[in-house]
Design a protein around this motif. Structure first.
Motif, PDB file in Angstrom:
ATOM      1  N   PRO A  55       1.102  -1.217  -0.254  1.00 26.23           N
ATOM      2  CA  PRO A  55      -0.075   0.427   0.150  1.00 26.23           C
ATOM      3  C   PRO A  55       0.953   1.591  -0.202  1.00 26.23           C
ATOM      4  O   PRO A  55       0.583   1.836  -0.507  1.00 26.23           O
ATOM      5  CB  PRO A  55      -1.173  -0.026   1.647  1.00 26.23           C
ATOM      6  CG  PRO A  55      -0.738  -1.609   1.521  1.00 26.23           C
ATOM      7  CD  PRO A  55       0.840  -2.492   0.798  1.00 26.23           C
ATOM      8  N   PHE A  56       1.845   1.274   0.807  1.00 26.17           N
ATOM      9  CA  PHE A  56       3.203   2.434   0.472  1.00 26.17           C
ATOM     10  C   PHE A  56       3.306   2.938  -0.262  1.00 26.17           C
ATOM     11  O   PHE A  56       3.647   3.721  -1.416  1.00 26.17           O
ATOM     12  CB  PHE A  56       3.450   1.786   1.675  1.00 26.17           C
ATOM     13  CG  PHE A  56       5.180   3.191   1.578  1.00 26.17           C
ATOM     14  CD1 PHE A  56       5.180   4.666   2.404  1.00 26.17           C
ATOM     15  CD2 PHE A  56       5.878   3.100   0.758  1.00 26.17           C
ATOM     16  CE1 PHE A  56       5.817   5.538   2.835  1.00 26.17           C
ATOM     17  CE2 PHE A  56       7.502   4.179   1.427  1.00 26.17           C
ATOM     18  CZ  PHE A  56       6.383   5.439   2.010  1.00 26.17           C
ATOM     19  N   LYS A  58       2.444   1.651  -3.521  1.00 25.62           N
ATOM     20  CA  LYS A  58       1.424   2.267  -4.491  1.00 25.62           C
ATOM     21  C   LYS A  58       0.690   3.800  -4.050  1.00 25.62           C
ATOM     22  O   LYS A  58       0.331   4.316  -5.073  1.00 25.62           O
ATOM     23  CB  LYS A  58      -0.227   1.363  -3.967  1.00 25.62           C
ATOM     24  CG  LYS A  58      -1.030   1.257  -4.752  1.00 25.62           C
ATOM     25  CD  LYS A  58      -2.547   0.963  -4.767  1.00 25.62           C
ATOM     26  CE  LYS A  58      -3.512   1.103  -5.600  1.00 25.62           C
ATOM     27  NZ  LYS A  58      -4.795  -0.045  -5.439  1.00 25.62           N
ATOM     28  N   ARG A  59       0.541   4.500  -2.592  1.00 32.39           N
ATOM     29  CA  ARG A  59       0.930   5.172  -2.456  1.00 32.39           C
ATOM     30  C   ARG A  59       1.566   6.265  -3.186  1.00 32.39           C
ATOM     31  O   ARG A  59       1.047   7.700  -3.672  1.00 32.39           O
ATOM     32  CB  ARG A  59       0.512   6.030  -1.269  1.00 32.39           C
ATOM     33  CG  ARG A  59      -0.168   7.220  -0.483  1.00 32.39           C
ATOM     34  CD  ARG A  59      -0.362   7.098   0.475  1.00 32.39           C
ATOM     35  NE  ARG A  59       0.338   6.842   1.833  1.00 32.39           N
ATOM     36  CZ  ARG A  59       0.726   5.615   2.399  1.00 32.39           C
ATOM     37  NH1 ARG A  59       0.180   5.005   2.149  1.00 32.39           N
ATOM     38  NH2 ARG A  59       1.295   5.829   3.054  1.00 32.39           N
ATOM     39  N   THR A  61       3.305   5.670  -6.099  1.00 29.70           N
ATOM     40  CA  THR A  61       2.940   5.545  -7.217  1.00 29.70           C
ATOM     41  C   THR A  61       1.857   6.414  -8.302  1.00 29.70           C
ATOM     42  O   THR A  61       1.409   7.588  -9.124  1.00 29.70           O
ATOM     43  CB  THR A  61       2.380   4.055  -8.020  1.00 29.70           C
ATOM     44  OG1 THR A  61       3.813   3.496  -7.605  1.00 29.70           O
ATOM     45  CG2 THR A  61       1.826   4.364  -9.492  1.00 29.70           C
ATOM     46  N   MET A  62       0.701   6.607  -6.765  1.00 30.83           N
ATOM     47  CA  MET A  62      -0.395   8.027  -6.795  1.00 30.83           C
ATOM     48  C   MET A  62      -0.052   9.145  -7.225  1.00 30.83           C
ATOM     49  O   MET A  62      -0.537   9.778  -7.564  1.00 30.83           O
ATOM     50  CB  MET A  62      -1.685   7.518  -6.516  1.00 30.83           C
ATOM     51  CG  MET A  62      -1.773   5.572  -6.338  1.00 30.83           C
ATOM     52  SD  MET A  62      -3.104   5.603  -5.704  1.00 30.83           S
ATOM     53  CE  MET A  62      -4.227   7.076  -5.594  1.00 30.83           C
ATOM     54  N   ASP A  63       1.340   9.755  -5.318  1.00 31.91           N
ATOM     55  CA  ASP A  63       0.902  10.385  -5.254  1.00 31.91           C
ATOM     56  C   ASP A  63       2.148  11.464  -6.059  1.00 31.91           C
ATOM     57  O   ASP A  63       1.818  12.887  -6.533  1.00 31.91           O
ATOM     58  CB  ASP A  63       2.335  10.627  -4.413  1.00 31.91           C
ATOM     59  CG  ASP A  63       0.797  10.948  -2.482  1.00 31.91           C
ATOM     60  OD1 ASP A  63      -0.030  10.279  -2.984  1.00 31.91           O
ATOM     61  OD2 ASP A  63       1.663  10.269  -1.941  1.00 31.91           O
ATOM     62  N   SER A  68       0.822   2.600 -13.279  1.00 31.02           N
ATOM     63  CA  SER A  68       0.720   2.036 -12.219  1.00 31.02           C
ATOM     64  C   SER A  68       2.094   0.756 -12.240  1.00 31.02           C
ATOM     65  O   SER A  68       1.923  -0.155 -10.791  1.00 31.02           O
ATOM     66  CB  SER A  68      -0.437   0.882 -12.314  1.00 31.02           C
ATOM     67  OG  SER A  68      -0.474  -0.033 -13.842  1.00 31.02           O
ATOM     68  N   THR A  71       4.108   0.607  -9.557  1.00 29.64           N
ATOM     69  CA  THR A  71       3.890   0.058  -7.769  1.00 29.64           C
ATOM     70  C   THR A  71       4.758  -1.220  -7.232  1.00 29.64           C
ATOM     71  O   THR A  71       5.449  -1.587  -6.705  1.00 29.64           O
ATOM     72  CB  THR A  71       2.082  -0.598  -7.484  1.00 29.64           C
ATOM     73  OG1 THR A  71       1.806   1.082  -7.893  1.00 29.64           O
ATOM     74  CG2 THR A  71       2.081  -0.622  -6.326  1.00 29.64           C
TER      75      THR A  71
END
Length: 262
Positions: A55-56, A58-59, A61-63, A68, A71
Motif C-alpha cells: 500500500p505504501f 501504491k501511494r 505511485t499515485m502521489d 501503475s 507499484t
C-alpha cells in the motif's frame, strides 16, 4: 595471596538493530519503467505493524502520478531491503562505546553540504533527525528537504557500522566459547571504545577534549549554492552514468543467463 586475574570484560551483545533511539532503517529507491525513472530515499519504521509495503508503494505511485507498473517494482525493492534487515535481526552485535567520524557529502536541490563530526556509533539513544534539524538551524538552511537528507545519510553510515558490529559480536561469542571449553582466558582487555576522549589523545600521552587548531578546518561545515545551470549539468551527468551502469548490468545478466547453468 591470589594472583590477579586478567580482565575478561567483553562488549555486551544485543540483537541487531539500528544504534539509534528509533529503529528506523534507511531505504533507497531507483526504479525505471516505461521510460520514466523514480529516485527516492527515506527511513522505514520496522517496528510499526500498521505500515505495509505494497500500500505504501501504491501511494507513492499515485502521489507521483506514475504508471501503475511502478507499484510492484517499488514494493520489490523495498521488500529486498527489509528482508536484508530481518536477516540481520537474528544475529547479535557488539555495543561497546566507539566514537567514529561520520561525513556528509550531500547535494539537496541546489545546496551542497560538506561536513564531518564525531559520533558514538553505538549510542542507542542517539537522534539523527534531531541532530540534522539542529545543524540546519545553525547553518540557516531553510529548505525542508535538507534535514531529512542529512539524517538519512547519518543513518546509512550507522547501518553499515552496525553490520560490522555483527562480526565483532561473532568474535566475542567465539572467544567466550573457547574460554569456557579450555578454562583459560588468553585474551587481552581491549582499550578501544573505553572512552570518547581516547580520540583526543596527544602524542605526549596527554588527553584533551579540545580539538587542535590544525583540525578546526577539517571539522567545519561548508555550504555551497549551485546555479540552475550547474544543477542541470550535474543531473545530466548522473543520469548518463546511471544509463551506462544499467547497460553494463544488462550485459552481465545476459551473459550469466546464456553461459551459466543453475
Amino acid at each position: 595471596m591470589k594472583n590477579a586475574q586478567p580482565s575478561t570484560s567483553r562488549p555486551p551483545l544485543v540483537k541487531f538493530r539500528m544504534p539509534t533511539a528509533e529503529n528506523l532503517i534507511p531505504m533507497r529507491l531507483d526504479v525505471e519503467f516505461e521510460g520514466r525513472r523514480l529516485k527516492d530515499a527515506f527511513t522505514w519504521n520496522v517496528e510499526d505493524p500498521d505500515i505495509e509495503i505494497y500500500p505504501f508503494a501504491k501511494r507513492i505511485t499515485m502521489d507521483m502520478d506514475l504508471p501503475s507498473g511502478f507499484t510492484p517494482l517499488i514494493s520489490q525493492q523495498m521488500q529486498t531491503q527489509l528482508a536484508e534487515f530481518r536477516a540481520l535481526e537474528a544475529q547479535e552485535m557488539a555495543t561497546e562505546e566507539r566514537v567514529q567520524t561520520l561525513r556528509l557529502d550531500l547535494r539537496v536541490n541546489n545546496i551542497v553540504i560538506h561536513d564531518q563530526f564525531l559520533w558514538d556509533v553505538n549510542n542507542f539513544e542517539s537522534d539523527p533527525e534531531g541532530f540534522a534539524r539542529g545543524l540546519c538551524k545553525d547553518l540557516q538552511l531553510e529548505d525542508p528537504e535538507i534535514a531529512p537528507a542529512i539524517a538519512l545519510s547519518i543513518r546509512e553510515q550507522l547501518y553499515e557500522i552496525a553490520k560490522q558490529n555483527i562480526a565483532t559480536g561473532r568474535e566475542t561469542r567465539i572467544s567466550k566459547k573457547v574460554r569456557r571449553e579450555s578454562g583459560v582466558d588468553f585474551t587481552q582487555p581491549s582499550a578501544l571504545g573505553s572512552s570518547a576522549v581516547n580520540f583526543m589523545r596527544r602524542p605526549n600521552s596527554k588527553i584533551s577534549i579540545v580539538r587542535r587548531k590544525n583540525e578546526w578546518d577539517m571539522f567545519e561545515p561548508t555550504v555551497g549554492r549551485l546555479s540552475d545551470k550547474e544543477v542541470e549539468a550535474i543531473d545530466a551527468r548522473e543520469e548518463r552514468n546511471a544509463r551506462i551502469k544499467r547497460r553494463q548490468e544488462e550485459k552481465e545478466d545476459a551473459y550469466t543467463n546464456r553461459y551459466v547453468r543453475v
